[in-house]
Design an enzyme around this catalytic site. Structure first.
Site, short mmCIF file in Angstrom:
data_model
loop_
_atom_site.label_atom_id
_atom_site.label_comp_id
_atom_site.label_asym_id
_atom_site.label_seq_id
_atom_site.Cartn_x
_atom_site.Cartn_y
_atom_site.Cartn_z
N ASP A 63 0.62 -1.13 0.23
CA ASP A 63 -0.17 -0.06 0.05
C ASP A 63 0.90 1.19 0.11
O ASP A 63 2.16 0.98 0.29
CB ASP A 63 -0.93 -0.05 1.29
CG ASP A 63 -1.75 1.03 1.54
OD1 ASP A 63 -2.28 1.53 0.86
OD2 ASP A 63 -1.46 1.90 2.49
N ASP A 65 -0.22 5.29 0.84
CA ASP A 65 -0.40 6.16 1.84
C ASP A 65 -0.29 5.55 3.29
O ASP A 65 -1.09 4.48 3.58
CB ASP A 65 -1.79 6.73 1.87
CG ASP A 65 -1.70 7.94 0.66
OD1 ASP A 65 -0.70 8.64 0.31
OD2 ASP A 65 -2.59 7.82 -0.23
N GLU A 110 -13.70 5.14 8.12
CA GLU A 110 -12.42 4.03 7.48
C GLU A 110 -11.73 3.23 8.47
O GLU A 110 -11.68 2.07 8.51
CB GLU A 110 -11.33 5.02 6.62
CG GLU A 110 -10.64 4.21 5.74
CD GLU A 110 -9.21 4.75 5.55
OE1 GLU A 110 -9.05 5.92 5.49
OE2 GLU A 110 -8.56 4.02 4.40
N SER A 178 -2.40 1.46 -4.54
CA SER A 178 -2.88 2.41 -3.80
C SER A 178 -4.34 3.02 -4.06
O SER A 178 -4.45 3.26 -5.38
CB SER A 178 -1.95 3.65 -3.78
OG SER A 178 -2.23 4.92 -3.37
N ALA A 179 -5.16 3.34 -3.26
CA ALA A 179 -6.34 4.05 -3.32
C ALA A 179 -6.00 5.42 -3.24
O ALA A 179 -6.96 6.01 -3.60
CB ALA A 179 -7.34 3.58 -2.24
N LYS A 227 -9.77 -3.38 -3.04
CA LYS A 227 -8.56 -3.59 -3.56
C LYS A 227 -8.42 -5.11 -4.03
O LYS A 227 -7.92 -5.31 -5.00
CB LYS A 227 -7.44 -3.48 -2.37
CG LYS A 227 -7.21 -1.98 -2.34
CD LYS A 227 -5.77 -1.72 -1.56
CE LYS A 227 -5.66 -0.28 -1.53
NZ LYS A 227 -4.31 0.12 -0.92
N ASP A 252 -1.40 -0.78 5.76
CA ASP A 252 -1.93 -0.25 7.18
C ASP A 252 -3.38 -0.26 7.35
O ASP A 252 -4.10 0.51 8.26
CB ASP A 252 -1.62 1.46 7.06
CG ASP A 252 -2.48 2.32 6.43
OD1 ASP A 252 -2.65 2.05 5.02
OD2 ASP A 252 -2.77 3.12 7.05
P1 TMP Z 1 -3.70 4.04 0.42
O1 TMP Z 1 -4.43 2.89 -0.45
O2 TMP Z 1 -2.33 4.39 -0.51
O3 TMP Z 1 -3.47 4.01 1.65
O4 TMP Z 1 -4.51 5.47 -0.01
C1 TMP Z 1 -5.75 5.55 0.65
C2 TMP Z 1 -5.82 6.56 1.77
O5 TMP Z 1 -6.12 7.85 1.28
C3 TMP Z 1 -6.95 6.15 2.92
O6 TMP Z 1 -6.30 5.65 3.95
C4 TMP Z 1 -7.88 7.40 2.76
C5 TMP Z 1 -7.06 8.30 2.45
N1 TMP Z 1 -7.79 9.67 1.61
C6 TMP Z 1 -7.49 10.80 2.24
O7 TMP Z 1 -6.66 11.12 2.87
N2 TMP Z 1 -8.22 11.85 1.74
C7 TMP Z 1 -9.06 11.77 0.72
O8 TMP Z 1 -9.77 12.75 0.33
C8 TMP Z 1 -9.53 10.42 0.28
C9 TMP Z 1 -10.61 10.12 -0.77
C10 TMP Z 1 -8.82 9.31 0.84
MG MG Z 2 -3.04 3.27 3.42
#
Ligand code: TMP
Ligand code: MG
Length: 322
Positions: A63, A65, A110, A178-179, A227, A252
């Site tokens: 992942d 973030d 979340e 990554s989302a 995912k 995470d």
């Molecule tokens: P990840 O899959 O790389 O962890 O990315 C997703 C993360 O992004 C998730 O923990 C929520 C976060 N997110 C924000 O911080 N701000 C936003 O506006 C959105 C839609 C998601």
């Molecule tokens: Mg993350």
């Protein structure tokens, strides 16, 4: 009987001690108080199997973030790729407030330990859709994004560069799943000089018109809890990784565990979960789901140590050949 002969007793004990030293897992990082494992023996068995198969059989799926980036740095939250876009350089004042409000509404959902992923799913779709619509309305410019990343407080975990470099050196593929926003993610790793050729990315990518203005997001939306669908629909990307049946997975969120679902040939999977926030509330569910859980650990020390252990047979092979 031999143990009753005094002069033979000491040498035998010494040999046994050396043998024990040579065969037991020597990873001091795994003995830290911030490291928890439900089944240590399973972790050790998986690591040995992966070490035996070597770097050529390994792939890493991670992942981005709050997994490759820090959760907090110098007492402040580190921005996610979406939050890097929440910058007055790219969007107006009203939208920066709106994006913060959306974060404050949906992020607690979340990470809410009392809700299961199915219950969270509609809220996640709502959050991502609202934010992406807002970003499109703001007509974000492609040529301003590198500056937004430079001016942000985005920071990779300590030891992250060494992790990327070691994977590149050993030709181990790294799939970042990554989302977040792919264009921003790429810029973060480019500015940190770790966007090596072994890095593959599945994420939400922006679609710009011919003048460089954001007009849509490409493909199927990826959020924290879909995912698995993303992994299965990106079969082509994952097919390149099919020769590597051993997976080290880093995440995470419980939603990150399905990132390896597209690897149909998986033999050994070792999962590491960074538990950054709501630690007490989520500890049990993380321990039941990840093989290794890292409590409020802002470093890549443990993934680096595991990686060194797995590729150590290759390293000694290289030294022997020299
Ligand atoms: P990840 O899959 O790389 O962890 O990315 C997703 C993360 O992004 C998730 O923990 C929520 C976060 N997110 C924000 O911080 N701000 C936003 O506006 C959105 C839609 C998601
Ligand atoms: Mg993350």
């Amino acid at each position: 009987m031999v143990f009753h002969i005094p002069w033979i007793y000491t040498p035998v004990r010494t040999i046994l001690a050396i043998w024990h030293q040579l065969t037991k897992t020597e990873i001091p990082e795994l003995t830290r108080v911030s490291v928890m494992m439900r089944e240590r023996s399973r972790v050790e068995d998986t690591m040995y199997a992966m070490q035996k198969a070597g770097a050529g059989s390994l792939q890493v799926i991670s992942d981005f973030d709050m997994t490759l980036t820090k959760f907090a740095h110098k007492g402040k939250r580190v921005p996610t790729t979406h939050n890097i876009l929440n910058n007055k350089l790219l969007i107006d004042d009203d939208s920066t407030v709106k994006m913060k409000e959306l974060f404050n509404t949906y992020y607690p959902i979340e990470i809410d330990a009392s809700l299961n992923p199915e219950e969270k799913l509609p809220y996640m779709v709502e959050w991502w859709t609202k934010v992406h619509d807002l970003l499109i309305q703001q007509r974000i410019r492609k040529d301003e994004m590198a500056r937004a990343v430079r001016e942000s407080n985005a920071v990779l975990r300590e030891g992250c560069s060494a992790f990327f470099d070691c994977l590149a050196e050993q030709r181990v593929p790294l799939l970042i799943f990554s989302a977040g926003v792919g264009d921003i993610l790429e810029e973060v790793i480019r500015q940190n000089h770790v966007f090596h050729p072994n890095v593959h990315i599945i994420s939400n990518y922006m679609d710009f018109d011919h003048t460089g203005v954001l007009q849509a997001f490409k493909g199927q939306l990826i959020h924290s809890y879909n995912k698995r669908a993303g992994a299965l629909s990106h079969g082509a990307t994952l097919r390149e990784l099919h020769g590597q049946p051993n997976v080290l997975l880093l995440g995470d969120s419980l939603g990150d565990l399905s990132m390896a679902d597209g690897v149909s040939t998986a033999q050994n999977i070792l999962t590491v979960g960074f538990l950054n926030d709501q630690v007490e509330e989520r500890k049990e569910s993380f321990l039941n789901s990840f093989d290794i859980v890292l409590l409020r650990d802002e470093t890549m020390d443990v993934p680096n140590a595991i990686l060194r252990f797995i590729v150590s047979s290759e390293i000694s092979k290289v030294h022997r050949e020299k």
